[in-house]
Design an enzyme around this catalytic site. Structure first.
Site, short mmCIF file in Angstrom:
data_model
loop_
_atom_site.label_atom_id
_atom_site.label_comp_id
_atom_site.label_asym_id
_atom_site.label_seq_id
_atom_site.Cartn_x
_atom_site.Cartn_y
_atom_site.Cartn_z
N HIS A 181 -11.09 -2.61 4.21
CA HIS A 181 -10.95 -2.17 5.61
C HIS A 181 -11.70 -0.86 5.85
O HIS A 181 -11.74 -0.40 6.97
CB HIS A 181 -9.47 -2.01 5.94
CG HIS A 181 -8.83 -0.91 5.15
ND1 HIS A 181 -8.73 -0.94 3.77
CD2 HIS A 181 -8.31 0.27 5.54
CE1 HIS A 181 -8.16 0.17 3.36
NE2 HIS A 181 -7.89 0.93 4.40
N ASP A 182 -12.23 -0.26 4.79
CA ASP A 182 -12.99 0.99 4.93
C ASP A 182 -14.50 0.80 4.80
O ASP A 182 -15.26 1.66 5.21
CB ASP A 182 -12.59 1.99 3.83
CG ASP A 182 -11.16 2.47 3.93
OD1 ASP A 182 -10.61 2.49 5.06
OD2 ASP A 182 -10.59 2.85 2.89
N ASP A 234 0.88 -1.17 0.00
CA ASP A 234 0.00 0.00 0.00
C ASP A 234 0.92 1.22 0.00
O ASP A 234 1.69 1.42 0.94
CB ASP A 234 -0.86 -0.04 1.27
CG ASP A 234 -2.19 0.64 1.10
OD1 ASP A 234 -2.21 1.75 0.54
OD2 ASP A 234 -3.21 0.08 1.57
N GLU A 236 -6.40 3.72 -5.83
CA GLU A 236 -7.63 3.92 -5.05
C GLU A 236 -8.23 5.26 -5.46
O GLU A 236 -7.69 6.32 -5.15
CB GLU A 236 -7.37 3.90 -3.54
CG GLU A 236 -8.69 3.82 -2.77
CD GLU A 236 -8.68 4.48 -1.41
OE1 GLU A 236 -9.60 4.22 -0.62
OE2 GLU A 236 -7.78 5.29 -1.13
N ASP A 277 -2.88 4.66 -2.38
CA ASP A 277 -3.91 5.27 -1.55
C ASP A 277 -4.35 6.62 -2.10
O ASP A 277 -3.52 7.44 -2.49
CB ASP A 277 -3.32 5.45 -0.14
CG ASP A 277 -4.37 5.84 0.90
OD1 ASP A 277 -5.27 5.03 1.16
OD2 ASP A 277 -4.27 6.96 1.44
O1 TEU Z 1 -9.28 5.75 2.10
C1 TEU Z 1 -9.70 6.83 1.32
C2 TEU Z 1 -11.10 7.18 1.42
O2 TEU Z 1 -11.65 7.68 0.48
C3 TEU Z 1 -11.75 6.99 2.73
O3 TEU Z 1 -11.77 8.22 3.36
C4 TEU Z 1 -13.11 6.46 2.57
O4 TEU Z 1 -13.94 7.42 1.97
C5 TEU Z 1 -13.67 6.16 3.92
O5 TEU Z 1 -12.75 5.36 4.61
C6 TEU Z 1 -14.97 5.38 3.79
O6 TEU Z 1 -15.47 5.12 5.07
C7 TEU Z 1 -7.91 5.54 2.18
C8 TEU Z 1 -7.63 4.38 3.10
O7 TEU Z 1 -8.15 3.22 2.55
C9 TEU Z 1 -8.19 4.71 4.45
O8 TEU Z 1 -8.07 3.63 5.34
C10 TEU Z 1 -7.43 5.91 4.98
O9 TEU Z 1 -7.99 6.31 6.19
C11 TEU Z 1 -7.47 7.07 3.99
O10 TEU Z 1 -7.21 6.68 2.65
C12 TEU Z 1 -6.41 8.08 4.32
O11 TEU Z 1 -5.15 7.59 4.02
#
Ligand code: TEU
Length: 520
Positions: free
Chosen positions: A327-328, A100, A265, A202
């Site tokens: 994970h989000d 990542d 992403e 990311d």
């Molecule tokens: O996530 C990006 C992102 O768009 C998130 O803010 C998403 O909208 C949110 O998690 C949905 O609930 C990436 C990573 O995957 C995330 O874990 C990080 O917190 C974020 O970037 C910042 O690096």
């Protein structure tokens, strides 16, 4: 003769969240040795690559998405030698490894930011985005952090604001500065030279901001109770052409290493997402992530339209991809229930395009309630109770029915899924009707059948509640019928059933409740 398609088109990516895979040193948090020890689970599942969420040195304000050193390993997770062992083991098992890469922001503890904030004349001042206050003495513009609140934090010592699209502990790097580009590309090379097979990048569409940092337009659809971020449309803070040019530069570097892959992403609608493929002459990332299976309601009519529109939007030189968990995002089985999660697995693994699976979905982990006292996700802690916490998707992998599900010898950093005593990898291993076995069968079929891995996609007429399509490759034709309802639906299918999501024999002329079928 056409060249064989690259592994990342045929293959399946499995996302590992290192904190929650397996803990081998008894601190309640997963580690690299734990991943190494359990890679055979991923290999047996039949995936082709793992993507590891960040394990770099980090104060963990955003659980590793706040990087304090792009070329190291946080002691919580191990060290570089542990990473090298993991990589070697993965390659022995035939698994590729994607890291990542977090280019938009570093940690505020990164030495670069420490230098940058030390004085206005520091050589690294311009590595981050510093501005004087706006005319009213407040922040320089109206931008809002994705985690809520202003995207600017005042620095008393040097009398300026710095920009952060996420937490104030995650200052945005200034990618308009060529020294930043050089330093970050060197970090990517560090890992490519070590043998990694690519990166998931990311928030790639965030990395460059519009010149002059104009205010973002107000979103007329925002209402109370929706996340703060959505008050504005992120027109000037994201999706700039200069960022796509950088993606093309990353691509040239990655291609210089042979068959590597860059996954971006990016959250954008089809037409704008497609631009991240670049052009045939100057390609961008290989796979701009497509999150529509996560974002859309679980409705056959709606999803059918979305799939067709996305499939058609991918340029000829591009390759589609599908994501159903991360994970989000909320757990798919929590969102639609276990019976439909089996149908969802069949959908994800029979669409045209590279699927990304998320750890734990292969055993159908569903809703997990995290008591407020155990909430850890900064997104939840900053805007509690509106249902945007990400802890429920980050709970530890339950490996078997022994204490703490054999995840750790200490109390896990987040609670386990409440049904871990019965819903764990070992239990499903022994149950041929389990979700785990369904995933394995789907992955094996995808590997065996070029129509599934590589074939074209064609929508078929279907009764209400059903998604139906055909996959074609050479002479091979496979039909997929998915019943997204809990009712029996008559549908005159012929051909040979080769896999059902249900354990018992299919019923000719119908789809049973919650049934997905693949026919040859
Ligand atoms: O996530 C990006 C992102 O768009 C998130 O803010 C998403 O909208 C949110 O998690 C949905 O609930 C990436 C990573 O995957 C995330 O874990 C990080 O917190 C974020 O970037 C910042 O690096």
């Amino acid at each position: 003769m056409t060249a064989p398609s690259p592994w990342w088109q045929r293959g399946v990516i499995y996302q590992i969240y290192p904190r929650s895979f397996l803990d081998t040193d008894g601190d309640g948090i997963g580690d690299l040795a734990g991943i190494e020890a359990r890679l055979d689970h991923v290999a047996r599942l039949g995936a082709d690559a793992v993507w590891l969420s960040p394990f770099y040195p980090s104060p963990m304000a955003d659980f590793g998405y706040d990087v304090a050193d792009y070329c190291g390993v946080d002691p919580i997770f191990g060290d570089l030698a542990a990473f090298d062992r993991l990589l070697a083991r993965a390659h022995d098992l035939g698994l590729r490894v994607l890291l990542d890469f977090v280019p938009n922001h570093s940690s505020d503890r990164h030495p670069w930011f420490q230098e940058s904030r030390s004085s206005r004349t520091n050589a690294k001042r311009d590595w981050y985005i510093w501005r004087d206050p706006g005319p009213d003495g407040g922040p320089p513009n109206n931008w809002i952090s994705d985690f809520g609140g202003p995207a600017w934090t005042w620095d008393e010592a040097t009398g300026q604001y710095y920009l952060h699209a996420f937490l104030k502990e995650q200052p945005d790097l200034n990618w308009r500065n060529p020294e930043v580009v050089a330093a970050m590309m060197a970090a990517m090379r560090f890992w490519l030279d070590r043998g990694v097979d690519g990166f998931r990048i990311d928030v790639l569409w965030h990395i460059v901001k519009a010149e002059g940092l104009p205010d973002n337009p107000v979103n007329p659809d925002w209402r109370e109770g929706v996340r703060d971020r959505d008050r504005l449309i992120q027109r000037h803070s994201t999706d700039q052409p200069e960022a796509r040019a950088l993606a093309a530069q990353f691509r040239r570097m990655a291609d210089g290493y042979g068959e590597r892959v860059l996954v971006g992403e990016i959250f954008l609608p089809n037409e704008r997402l497609a631009r991240w493929y670049g052009t045939a002459e100057e390609p961008g990332v290989h796979l701009p992530f497509n999150f529509q299976l996560i974002e859309q309601p679980w409705d056959a009519h709606r999803l059918g339209d979305v799939i067709a529109a996305y499939d058609a939007s991918v340029p000829a030189h591009g390759w589609p991809n599908w994501v159903m968990g991360s994970h989000d995002a909320p757990r798919i089985a929590g969102r639609i229930g276990e019976a439909q999660a089996r149908v969802a697995a069949m959908l994800l693994l029979t669409l045209r395009g590279t699927p990304t699976l998320y750890q734990g979905d292969e055993i159908g982990i569903g809703r997990v309630e995290i008591p407020a006292t155990r909430a850890r996700d900064p997104q939840e802690l900053r805007q509690p109770g509106i249902g945007i916490g990400r802890d429920p998707s980050r709970t530890p992998m339950p490996w078997d029915g022994s204490p703490d599900a054999a995840f750790s010898t200490a109390e896990p950093w987040l609670p386990l899924n409440p049904d871990w005593r019965t819903r764990n990898v070992a239990a499903q291993e022994h149950d041929p009707g389990s979700m785990l076995h369904l995933y394995r069968k789907l992955l094996a079929l995808r590997r065996d059948r070029p129509a599934l891995a590589l074939g074209s996609w064609h929508a078929l007429e279907a009764p209400s509640g059903v998604i139906a399509y055909e996959r074609r490759h050479g002479d091979e034709r496979l039909t997929v019928l998915l019943n997204l309802t809990a009712g029996r639906i008559a549908i005159p299918w012929r051909a040979d059933p080769i896999l059902s999501t249900l354990a018992t024999d299919p019923e000719p002329g119908a789809l049973r409740p919650d049934e997905g079928l693949i026919l040859a």
